[in-house]
Design an enzyme around this catalytic site. Structure first.
Site, PDB file in Angstrom:
ATOM      1  N   ILE A 136       0.861  -1.185   0.000  1.00 29.77           N
ATOM      2  CA  ILE A 136       0.000   0.000   0.000  1.00 29.77           C
ATOM      3  C   ILE A 136       0.894   1.230   0.000  1.00 29.77           C
ATOM      4  O   ILE A 136       1.718   1.419   0.902  1.00 29.77           O
ATOM      5  CB  ILE A 136      -0.920   0.016   1.231  1.00 29.77           C
ATOM      6  N   LYS A 137       0.728   2.079  -1.005  1.00 28.11           N
ATOM      7  CA  LYS A 137       1.551   3.286  -1.104  1.00 28.11           C
ATOM      8  C   LYS A 137       0.939   4.428  -0.286  1.00 28.11           C
ATOM      9  O   LYS A 137      -0.228   4.768  -0.457  1.00 28.11           O
ATOM     10  CB  LYS A 137       1.711   3.724  -2.568  1.00 28.11           C
ATOM     11  N   VAL A 138       1.777   4.994   0.562  1.00 29.47           N
ATOM     12  CA  VAL A 138       1.375   6.100   1.430  1.00 29.47           C
ATOM     13  C   VAL A 138       2.379   7.230   1.246  1.00 29.47           C
ATOM     14  O   VAL A 138       3.585   7.010   1.358  1.00 29.47           O
ATOM     15  CB  VAL A 138       1.357   5.657   2.908  1.00 29.47           C
TER      16      VAL A 138
END
Length: 360
Positions: A136-138
């Site tokens: 998951i890209k944050v």
């Protein structure tokens, strides 16, 4: 596989592709890159999805099938389906060592400054795609840091994006460690959690070069030096007592990932942000043009980072003496990066809406 790509892999560089589309999945081009270019992962971002969905007919039937849903729900359906299929395609690579074979999907960029919304959507995407090799890209905004910690504590593997400065990267390393420690305190395993930290390269040179005299020795030197010092920070963190304690308990390193590795200045060697940034435990995510250039013209130099840490410090000292404030530049690049991804996302929403309403 070209020898240079094999050399990079053997040197500890994981080669990932900075692109994903249904066209790649359906045509078999992604499978070919895995086979012939040693690609062991994929990264996506809002701009990539905007380009993929707004220019391909392969999404139209899905969009029309779900036109009673909200535009956000339709986009979630399209992107998560593609990412899930890509995760399945990379499952063999993932099963080999667990740290690669990864596919990234980013939370809605409009949440970049909203910690709770980032956590909520990150969790939703993780559960919806339901693949162990997902990341998951944050974004590494100030609001993103506690989201990194919380998602990690929940057992979600995170790709931290939009990192421009060494200082922010150090905060990202700490946020990841905070999450691991929270999970340990809850008597839960951390062995299955992986993370990468996406450090942006070429945009640094574009911003700094614009402020330098055309004959300055610093032109084209700052982005690579900045990344080298980020890797130095990674090595120092790995040697810290805090990390050693986490390692004993099963933690996996948060590997530095070089992003934005396609050159912006056509006068520069298109392989420079790959071949000059080689070391162990590195991920380099490349646009296909850069990957092709590396395969054809890349000159393998071995470890091109650790022998140059001292030189990188000298370059940064000279930059300061030249009166250029790199902190100011990296702060502006972070704001600009968030803004560009928001713009791409809104463009994507508009494109999908036109198909839903019959305008396209």
């Amino acid at each position: 596989m070209a020898k240079v790509l094999e050399d990079l892999s053997n040197a500890g560089v994981a080669i990932w592709l900075d692109d994903l589309s249904r066209e790649r999945l359906v045509s078999g081009s992604l499978k070919q890159l895995i086979k012939e270019f040693n690609v062991v992962g994929v990264t996506t971002n809002p701009s990539i999805f905007n380009s993929a969905i707004s220019t391909s007919q392969l999404y139209k039937s899905d969009i029309l099938q779900h036109k009673s849903d909200s535009i956000e729900e339709i986009i979630t359906k399209l992107t998560t389906d593609d990412v899930r299929d890509a995760c399945d395609l990379f499952r063999d690579a993932y099963d080999t060592n667990n740290q690669d074979g990864r596919v990234s999907i980013e939370v809605d960029p409009r949440f970049a400054n909203d910690t709770k919304a980032t956590i909520d959507q990150g969790t939703q995407l993780w559960n919806l795609i339901d693949r162990p090799n997902l990341l998951i890209k944050v974004p590494a905004t100030l609001a993103g840091l506690p989201a990194i910690t919380q998602l990690t504590a929940e057992g979600i593997s995170v790709n931290v994006t939009l990192i421009f400065s060494v200082k922010r990267y150090q905060q990202v390393l700490a946020a990841y460690a905070d999450g691991l420690e929270m999970r340990i305190a809850a008597n839960r395993s951390i062995r299955e959690i992986h993370s990468v930290a996406s450090f942006f390269i070429s945009r640094i040179d574009s911003a700094v070069d614009a402020l330098l005299d055309k004959n300055s020795e610093l032109r084209g030197a700052v982005a690579i030096s900045n990344a080298i010092l980020a890797y130095d920070a990674f090595l120092k963190f790995e040697l810290s007592d805090r990390w050693k304690n986490l390692k004993i308990k099963g933690s996996n390193s948060q590997r530095p990932l070089w992003a934005s590795t396609g050159v912006k200045d056509p006068k520069y060697d298109p392989t420079r942000y790959v071949m000059q940034l080689v070391a162990k435990q590195i991920v380099n995510t490349m646009p296909e043009n850069t990957l092709n250039a590396v395969k054809v013209n890349g000159v393998f130099l071995g470890d091109s980072i650790t022998p140059n840490i001292g030189k990188a410090k000298q370059i940064m000292a000279k930059l300061a003496l030249a009166g250029i404030d790199l902190d100011k530049i990296t702060n502006e690049l972070e704001l600009d990066g968030v803004e560009k991804f928001e713009k791409s996302w809104i463009e994507l929403m508009n494109s999908v809406n036109k198909i839903v309403t019959g305008e396209q």
